[in-house]
Design an enzyme around this catalytic site. Structure first.
Site, PDB file in Angstrom:
ATOM      1  N   GLY A   8       0.841  -1.194   0.000  1.00  0.00           N
ATOM      2  CA  GLY A   8       0.000   0.000   0.000  1.00  0.00           C
ATOM      3  C   GLY A   8       0.869   1.234   0.000  1.00  0.00           C
ATOM      4  O   GLY A   8       2.103   1.151  -0.026  1.00  0.00           O
ATOM      5  N   LYS A  14      -0.299  -0.130   6.795  1.00  0.00           N
ATOM      6  CA  LYS A  14       0.336  -1.418   6.526  1.00  0.00           C
ATOM      7  C   LYS A  14       0.957  -2.034   7.774  1.00  0.00           C
ATOM      8  O   LYS A  14       0.691  -3.194   8.100  1.00  0.00           O
ATOM      9  CB  LYS A  14       1.433  -1.276   5.449  1.00  0.00           C
ATOM     10  CG  LYS A  14       0.971  -0.763   4.122  1.00  0.00           C
ATOM     11  CD  LYS A  14       2.118  -0.647   3.128  1.00  0.00           C
ATOM     12  CE  LYS A  14       3.251   0.247   3.576  1.00  0.00           C
ATOM     13  NZ  LYS A  14       2.965   1.676   3.611  1.00  0.00           N
ATOM     14  N   SER A  15       1.801  -1.280   8.447  1.00  0.00           N
ATOM     15  CA  SER A  15       2.535  -1.823   9.594  1.00  0.00           C
ATOM     16  C   SER A  15       1.603  -2.201  10.740  1.00  0.00           C
ATOM     17  O   SER A  15       1.772  -3.254  11.365  1.00  0.00           O
ATOM     18  CB  SER A  15       3.587  -0.822  10.076  1.00  0.00           C
ATOM     19  OG  SER A  15       4.567  -0.627   9.081  1.00  0.00           O
ATOM     20  N   HIS A  54       7.265   3.315  15.588  1.00  0.00           N
ATOM     21  CA  HIS A  54       7.041   1.880  15.400  1.00  0.00           C
ATOM     22  C   HIS A  54       7.491   1.099  16.635  1.00  0.00           C
ATOM     23  O   HIS A  54       6.798   0.191  17.086  1.00  0.00           O
ATOM     24  CB  HIS A  54       7.808   1.386  14.166  1.00  0.00           C
ATOM     25  CG  HIS A  54       7.101   1.642  12.882  1.00  0.00           C
ATOM     26  ND1 HIS A  54       6.763   0.631  12.026  1.00  0.00           N
ATOM     27  CD2 HIS A  54       6.686   2.782  12.295  1.00  0.00           C
ATOM     28  CE1 HIS A  54       6.157   1.143  10.964  1.00  0.00           C
ATOM     29  NE2 HIS A  54       6.104   2.454  11.107  1.00  0.00           N
TER      30      HIS A  54
END
Length: 172
Positions: A8, A14-15, A54
């Site tokens: 994407g 996504k992650s 993240h």
């Protein structure tokens, strides 16, 4: 066991979706395989902030590895330990190109490795070819290479999802 590719655009979710899949995966602790160079290597506060974001999102259940080049090796090493999340193939490709390694051969090696995994693998990549054709040769070469790598890995995957505005669309 499933090999799942999630693609994407930037900031499409996504992650986050990949983390959800890996947490719901097979037994064992989930394994996060980061392909980004360490934050200090970037000299870029924005990229460092992305990496920190993240990292902060993952709790103590995750076991983390940083592997910017030898993705096949780390997948073989961690097979059987739990679901693995690779984030992301696009940065891995950039690392390979910068190191002047044969990304095509590395991609074929990865596709072959994925077929032999016993634990689930969730791979994140960027769909970089949805916009205009880049105006310089290096960017065009990267865009073309990313498209070819994504096709290689999608072919080896059991499932492929396209993320759009945080929503997964199953395409395979």
């Amino acid at each position: 066991m499933a090999i799942t590719l999630i693609t994407g655009g930037a900031r499409s979710g996504k992650s986050l979706y990949a983390e959800k899949l890996a947490l719901g995966g097979a037994s064992g602790s989930p394994v996060y395989i980061a392909t980004a160079q360490p934050p200090e290597a970037w000299g870029d506060s924005e990229m460092s902030a992305r990496i920190a974001s993240h990292q902060a999102r993952r709790d103590t259940r995750w076991r983390n590895y940083e592997e910017p080049l030898d993705l096949t090796g780390i997948l073989q090493k961690t097979d059987g330990e739990g679901a693995r999340l690779v984030d992301c193939l696009t940065l891995w490709l950039a690392n390979l190109m910068e190191a002047e390694r044969d990304w095509r051969q590395e991609g074929r090696n990865l596709a072959d490795c994925l077929k032999n995994q016993t634990s689930a693998v969730v791979l994140v990549t960027n769909e970089v070819g949805l916009g205009i054709v880049p105006d310089n040769a290096l960017a065009r070469r990267f865009c073309d290479s990313a498209g070819a790598l994504n096709q290689m890995i999608a072919s080896a995957a059991d499932e492929v999802y396209l993320m759009v505005s945080g929503l997964p669309l199953k395409v395979k």
